[in-house]
Design a protein around this motif. Structure first.
Motif, mmCIF file in Angstrom:
data_model
loop_
_atom_site.group_PDB
_atom_site.id
_atom_site.type_symbol
_atom_site.label_atom_id
_atom_site.label_comp_id
_atom_site.label_asym_id
_atom_site.label_seq_id
_atom_site.Cartn_x
_atom_site.Cartn_y
_atom_site.Cartn_z
ATOM 1 N N PHE A 1 50.821 38.699 34.653
ATOM 2 C CA PHE A 1 50.462 37.334 34.269
ATOM 3 C C PHE A 1 48.942 37.206 34.258
ATOM 4 C CE2 PHE A 1 54.770 36.469 35.966
ATOM 5 C CZ PHE A 1 55.278 35.737 34.898
ATOM 6 N N ALA A 2 48.429 36.409 33.351
ATOM 7 C CA ALA A 2 46.985 36.191 33.263
ATOM 8 C C ALA A 2 46.465 35.655 34.593
ATOM 9 C CB ALA A 2 46.667 35.210 32.134
ATOM 10 N N GLY A 3 45.400 36.246 35.067
ATOM 11 C CA GLY A 3 44.779 35.810 36.312
ATOM 12 C C GLY A 3 45.227 36.567 37.537
ATOM 13 N N VAL A 4 46.305 37.363 37.427
ATOM 14 C CA VAL A 4 46.824 38.076 38.593
ATOM 15 C C VAL A 4 45.857 39.160 39.060
ATOM 16 C CG1 VAL A 4 48.565 39.785 39.273
ATOM 17 C CG2 VAL A 4 49.275 37.588 38.350
ATOM 18 N N LEU A 5 45.346 39.958 38.139
ATOM 19 C CA LEU A 5 44.494 41.071 38.550
ATOM 20 C C LEU A 5 43.219 40.602 39.251
ATOM 21 C CD1 LEU A 5 44.554 44.136 38.552
ATOM 22 C CD2 LEU A 5 43.302 44.105 36.388
ATOM 23 N N PRO A 6 42.506 39.608 38.719
ATOM 24 C CA PRO A 6 41.337 39.107 39.469
ATOM 25 C C PRO A 6 41.701 38.572 40.849
ATOM 26 C CG PRO A 6 41.267 38.333 37.203
ATOM 27 C CD PRO A 6 42.612 38.969 37.393
ATOM 28 N N LEU A 7 42.851 37.913 40.955
ATOM 29 C CA LEU A 7 43.294 37.413 42.255
ATOM 30 C C LEU A 7 43.486 38.564 43.232
ATOM 31 C CD1 LEU A 7 44.467 35.431 44.309
ATOM 32 C CD2 LEU A 7 46.664 35.580 43.092
ATOM 33 N N LEU A 8 44.168 39.629 42.811
ATOM 34 C CA LEU A 8 44.393 40.764 43.691
ATOM 35 C C LEU A 8 43.077 41.386 44.138
ATOM 36 C CD1 LEU A 8 47.410 42.397 41.815
ATOM 37 C CD2 LEU A 8 47.501 41.044 43.923
ATOM 38 N N HIS A 9 42.136 41.498 43.231
ATOM 39 C CA HIS A 9 40.849 42.073 43.590
ATOM 40 C C HIS A 9 40.095 41.181 44.595
ATOM 41 C CE1 HIS A 9 40.950 45.597 41.140
ATOM 42 N NE2 HIS A 9 41.080 44.931 40.003
#
Length: 219
Positions: free
Chosen positions: A90-98
């Protein structure tokens, strides 16, 4: 800096981080029809997401002879394999995880997928090194049994009160409750959110942005 509330944050995969709910529903429906069963409704097929594959397909196809379950599973995997490259975070998931990693949380996946299925999904450059651990339904007990979370907590030496589970189904939240952990329910996945608070969710969010903001303020 405010101390962390949670050392370990565990995520469900399908429907929580990975945009796969609609395709999983269609694959379940097609697999059941392939072996001669009555096609499950969208609601019935979505309900079983998060369970182990064998349990999910048996629940979604109560009219199918158990002797056909191996073929039913094979047909599901056939249909899913044809679409797995269509799926994405989902859009925004990867930045959140980082951002969570930068705050030194341990991150884990607790999923009803098989180990092979999860490893294939994680085998991308963008996800390399993002997660510290994972458990799948075929290597431990399926949801809502708490074993996945209990094993992850033991692996990282984290107490239940320092562990947060994030998921899109009642199975995820019931697993967290069974393990004595806090949970957050997300409203964009497979299940309606009406039961999430009753299952002990400390928060219900309706977008990845809302999850991001809540975690950075509260986790």
């Amino acid at each position: 800096m405010r101390p962390r509330a949670f050392d370990l944050i565990a995520f469900d995969w399908d429907g929580t981080l990975f945009d796969s709910t609609a395709i999983i529903v269609r694959c379940i429906q097609r697999a059941v029809v392939d072996v001669g069963g009555a096609m499950p409704t969208d609601q019935a097929a979505a309900y079983v997401i998060g369970m182990s594959l064998a349990e999910a397909l048996a629940h979604a196809a109560p009219d199918v002879d158990p002797a056909l379950y191996p073929r039913l599973g094979a047909r599901y995997r056939h249909h899913y394999a044809a679409h797995q490259n269509d799926l994405s975070l989902f859009a925004g998931v990867l930045p959140l995880l980082h951002e969570l990693r930068a705050r030194h949380h341990w991150l884990a996946v607790a999923t009803g997928k098989s180990r092979r299925g999860l490893d294939e999904a994680l085998h991308t450059a963008e996800l390399h090194g993002v997660f510290d651990g994972s458990r799948t339904a075929d290597e431990t007990a399926g949801k809502p049994h708490p074993r996945m979370l209990l094993e992850l907590m033991e692996e990282f030496g984290v107490a239940p009160e320092r562990t947060l589970m994030i998921g899109d189904t009642t199975h995820d939240l019931q697993m967290a409750r069974n393990a004595g952990c806090a949970s957050v329910g997300v409203g964009w996945g497979a299940h309606e959110i009406d039961e999430f608070h009753a299952l002990g969710a400390v928060q219900v969010v309706h977008s990845v942005r809302e999850l991001h903001d809540w975690l950075l303020a509260n986790a």
